[in-house]
Each structure stands twice: as C-alpha cells, then as structure tokens.
Design a protein around this motif. Sequence first.
Motif, PDB file in Angstrom:
ATOM      1  N   GLY A 112      34.928 -15.304  31.176  1.00 63.75           N
ATOM      2  CA  GLY A 112      36.331 -15.231  31.568  1.00 63.75           C
ATOM      3  C   GLY A 112      36.612 -13.905  32.240  1.00 63.75           C
ATOM      4  O   GLY A 112      35.884 -12.938  32.064  1.00 63.75           O
ATOM      5  N   ASP A 113      37.671 -13.882  33.009  1.00 62.28           N
ATOM      6  CA  ASP A 113      38.101 -12.665  33.681  1.00 62.28           C
ATOM      7  C   ASP A 113      39.219 -12.051  32.847  1.00 62.28           C
ATOM      8  O   ASP A 113      40.308 -12.638  32.757  1.00 62.28           O
ATOM      9  CB  ASP A 113      38.601 -13.016  35.084  1.00 62.28           C
ATOM     10  N   PRO A 114      38.976 -10.885  32.234  1.00 65.97           N
ATOM     11  CA  PRO A 114      40.010 -10.273  31.399  1.00 65.97           C
ATOM     12  C   PRO A 114      41.308  -9.968  32.149  1.00 65.97           C
ATOM     13  O   PRO A 114      42.346  -9.796  31.526  1.00 65.97           O
ATOM     14  CB  PRO A 114      39.357  -8.975  30.903  1.00 65.97           C
ATOM     15  N   GLY A 115      41.272  -9.958  33.468  1.00 64.89           N
ATOM     16  CA  GLY A 115      42.462  -9.702  34.258  1.00 64.89           C
ATOM     17  C   GLY A 115      43.319 -10.935  34.507  1.00 64.89           C
ATOM     18  O   GLY A 115      44.390 -10.845  35.095  1.00 64.89           O
ATOM     19  N   VAL A 163      37.988 -16.004  24.183  1.00 66.47           N
ATOM     20  CA  VAL A 163      39.129 -15.634  23.340  1.00 66.47           C
ATOM     21  C   VAL A 163      39.140 -14.121  23.132  1.00 66.47           C
ATOM     22  O   VAL A 163      38.112 -13.460  23.252  1.00 66.47           O
ATOM     23  CB  VAL A 163      39.094 -16.365  21.973  1.00 66.47           C
ATOM     24  N   THR A 164      40.304 -13.592  22.798  1.00 65.40           N
ATOM     25  CA  THR A 164      40.412 -12.145  22.584  1.00 65.40           C
ATOM     26  C   THR A 164      39.941 -11.728  21.201  1.00 65.40           C
ATOM     27  O   THR A 164      39.446 -10.618  21.022  1.00 65.40           O
ATOM     28  CB  THR A 164      41.860 -11.665  22.798  1.00 65.40           C
ATOM     29  N   ASP A 165      40.079 -12.609  20.219  1.00 66.89           N
ATOM     30  CA  ASP A 165      39.675 -12.303  18.846  1.00 66.89           C
ATOM     31  C   ASP A 165      38.993 -13.540  18.259  1.00 66.89           C
ATOM     32  O   ASP A 165      39.663 -14.490  17.841  1.00 66.89           O
ATOM     33  CB  ASP A 165      40.903 -11.907  18.020  1.00 66.89           C
ATOM     34  N   VAL A 166      37.675 -13.532  18.251  1.00 63.07           N
ATOM     35  CA  VAL A 166      36.899 -14.693  17.826  1.00 63.07           C
ATOM     36  C   VAL A 166      37.221 -15.086  16.382  1.00 63.07           C
ATOM     37  O   VAL A 166      37.427 -16.267  16.083  1.00 63.07           O
ATOM     38  CB  VAL A 166      35.381 -14.439  17.991  1.00 63.07           C
ATOM     39  N   GLU A 167      37.281 -14.113  15.488  1.00 63.64           N
ATOM     40  CA  GLU A 167      37.508 -14.437  14.079  1.00 63.64           C
ATOM     41  C   GLU A 167      38.908 -15.001  13.847  1.00 63.64           C
ATOM     42  O   GLU A 167      39.082 -15.953  13.079  1.00 63.64           O
ATOM     43  CB  GLU A 167      37.228 -13.212  13.213  1.00 63.64           C
ATOM     44  N   LYS A 168      39.914 -14.458  14.516  1.00 63.40           N
ATOM     45  CA  LYS A 168      41.276 -14.986  14.400  1.00 63.40           C
ATOM     46  C   LYS A 168      41.347 -16.411  14.949  1.00 63.40           C
ATOM     47  O   LYS A 168      41.938 -17.302  14.325  1.00 63.40           O
ATOM     48  CB  LYS A 168      42.256 -14.080  15.156  1.00 63.40           C
ATOM     49  N   ASP A 205      29.502 -31.702  10.623  1.00 62.95           N
ATOM     50  CA  ASP A 205      28.248 -31.132  11.107  1.00 62.95           C
ATOM     51  C   ASP A 205      28.016 -31.272  12.612  1.00 62.95           C
ATOM     52  O   ASP A 205      26.929 -31.007  13.103  1.00 62.95           O
ATOM     53  CB  ASP A 205      27.045 -31.721  10.351  1.00 62.95           C
ATOM     54  N   ALA A 206      29.021 -31.694  13.352  1.00 56.66           N
ATOM     55  CA  ALA A 206      28.911 -31.775  14.811  1.00 56.66           C
ATOM     56  C   ALA A 206      29.730 -30.643  15.430  1.00 56.66           C
ATOM     57  O   ALA A 206      30.880 -30.421  15.043  1.00 56.66           O
ATOM     58  CB  ALA A 206      29.420 -33.114  15.318  1.00 56.66           C
ATOM     59  N   MET A 207      29.136 -29.917  16.387  1.00 52.45           N
ATOM     60  CA  MET A 207      29.854 -28.847  17.055  1.00 52.45           C
ATOM     61  C   MET A 207      30.910 -29.441  17.974  1.00 52.45           C
ATOM     62  O   MET A 207      30.608 -30.289  18.821  1.00 52.45           O
ATOM     63  CB  MET A 207      28.916 -27.952  17.860  1.00 52.45           C
ATOM     64  N   ILE A 208      32.162 -28.998  17.801  1.00 54.30           N
ATOM     65  CA  ILE A 208      33.260 -29.502  18.622  1.00 54.30           C
ATOM     66  C   ILE A 208      33.809 -28.449  19.582  1.00 54.30           C
ATOM     67  O   ILE A 208      34.476 -28.787  20.547  1.00 54.30           O
ATOM     68  CB  ILE A 208      34.408 -30.061  17.756  1.00 54.30           C
ATOM     69  N   LEU A 209      33.534 -27.161  19.293  1.00 55.89           N
ATOM     70  CA  LEU A 209      34.077 -26.103  20.123  1.00 55.89           C
ATOM     71  C   LEU A 209      33.300 -24.816  19.877  1.00 55.89           C
ATOM     72  O   LEU A 209      32.899 -24.533  18.751  1.00 55.89           O
ATOM     73  CB  LEU A 209      35.558 -25.873  19.780  1.00 55.89           C
ATOM     74  N   GLN A 210      33.105 -24.045  20.946  1.00 56.89           N
ATOM     75  CA  GLN A 210      32.499 -22.723  20.846  1.00 56.89           C
ATOM     76  C   GLN A 210      33.536 -21.688  21.281  1.00 56.89           C
ATOM     77  O   GLN A 210      34.291 -21.920  22.224  1.00 56.89           O
ATOM     78  CB  GLN A 210      31.280 -22.615  21.770  1.00 56.89           C
ATOM     79  N   LEU A 211      33.555 -20.573  20.589  1.00 58.91           N
ATOM     80  CA  LEU A 211      34.451 -19.467  20.916  1.00 58.91           C
ATOM     81  C   LEU A 211      33.594 -18.268  21.299  1.00 58.91           C
ATOM     82  O   LEU A 211      32.607 -17.973  20.619  1.00 58.91           O
ATOM     83  CB  LEU A 211      35.317 -19.106  19.703  1.00 58.91           C
ATOM     84  N   HIS A 212      33.965 -17.587  22.362  1.00 63.71           N
ATOM     85  CA  HIS A 212      33.193 -16.451  22.838  1.00 63.71           C
ATOM     86  C   HIS A 212      34.135 -15.296  23.121  1.00 63.71           C
ATOM     87  O   HIS A 212      35.189 -15.475  23.745  1.00 63.71           O
ATOM     88  CB  HIS A 212      32.435 -16.826  24.116  1.00 63.71           C
ATOM     89  N   LYS A 213      33.783 -14.105  22.693  1.00 67.12           N
ATOM     90  CA  LYS A 213      34.586 -12.909  22.938  1.00 67.12           C
ATOM     91  C   LYS A 213      34.739 -12.716  24.446  1.00 67.12           C
ATOM     92  O   LYS A 213      33.753 -12.708  25.190  1.00 67.12           O
ATOM     93  CB  LYS A 213      33.922 -11.691  22.291  1.00 67.12           C
ATOM     94  N   LEU A 214      35.958 -12.570  24.887  1.00 66.81           N
ATOM     95  CA  LEU A 214      36.280 -12.502  26.311  1.00 66.81           C
ATOM     96  C   LEU A 214      35.487 -11.440  27.054  1.00 66.81           C
ATOM     97  O   LEU A 214      34.903 -11.706  28.107  1.00 66.81           O
ATOM     98  CB  LEU A 214      37.789 -12.251  26.479  1.00 66.81           C
ATOM     99  N   GLU A 215      35.431 -10.227  26.534  1.00 69.93           N
ATOM    100  CA  GLU A 215      34.850  -9.111  27.278  1.00 69.93           C
ATOM    101  C   GLU A 215      33.327  -9.030  27.218  1.00 69.93           C
ATOM    102  O   GLU A 215      32.741  -8.216  27.905  1.00 69.93           O
ATOM    103  CB  GLU A 215      35.415  -7.771  26.769  1.00 69.93           C
ATOM    104  N   LEU A 216      32.677  -9.823  26.387  1.00 71.34           N
ATOM    105  CA  LEU A 216      31.226  -9.699  26.216  1.00 71.34           C
ATOM    106  C   LEU A 216      30.467 -10.613  27.154  1.00 71.34           C
ATOM    107  O   LEU A 216      30.826 -11.770  27.343  1.00 71.34           O
ATOM    108  CB  LEU A 216      30.836 -10.012  24.767  1.00 71.34           C
TER     109      LEU A 216
END
Length: 133
Positions: free
Chosen positions: A62-65, A11-16, A43-54
């Motif tokens: 992910g490919d930022p392009g 994702v582009t903005d993890v907190e958003k 208490d079960a993890m359903i989704l992980q979000l990761h900053k695109l560029e890191l």
Amino acid sequence: MTTRPQPMIAVTDVEKSSTWYCVVLGATSGHGGPEYEQLLVDDAMILQLHKLELGHHHGTIGDPGQPLGNGVALWFEVDDLHAAADRAITIDATVQTTIHHNPNADHHELWLRDPDGYLVVLASSSGQDLAVE
C-alpha cells in the motif's frame, strides 16, 4: 482445479485490526504479531493483514500517502448475521448501513467500516429469510 481467495489488506495496526476482525467475524489468529496476520475461520484462511509501511521481501502493498480501503469492499457471508451484528456492537464498530435486504443478491447485509476505513460487508446466505430487527 481449485481456487481459494486469500485477500491481503494493508493496515496501520495489525494487532488492532486482527482483534476487530476476530470479534466481528468470529475468526481466530493463525499467525499473530505486529507485522503480519492470518485470520482463520474453521481452519481456513479468510483474510491476511499486513503492516502498511513494511515491505518485507516483496515491497509495500500500500501507499502510505493514499487513503486505505478506497474502492475496496471486503464481503463475508456469515451463518448468523444478527450474531455478527451483536459482536460488532460490542467493539463499537462503525456502522455505515444497518441490516437491510439487498434485492439484487437476495440476501441481507450489514455494512461496517474497519479501523482503517475498509468497507466490510457481512451478508446472510442468498434467499435466507431473515427478520430485520
């Protein structure tokens, strides 16, 4: 043997995105921060979000392009589809397809787009009789 899905999306903005998913899914933050998040329901993890560029220790996921979300549908069965729809309205979520019956799966669905354009489908339980409002 047990297998539990724990999808991760770039994702582009993890907190958003975290705020968006927490509201829509009734989830809570399990990690928090601008680079990585774990979203929990009961208490079960359903989704992980990761900053695109890191890349951290593993390289970027992910490919930022490239456009995010192309060809991906994040599908969640929810206990109360109308309540989830109401929560989505409070944050002005983009509705792609309003609540409708899917005869193939025999349940009702609401199709949304998250802040990065990922398709997010909220579905009732299979066979659940649900009045479409």
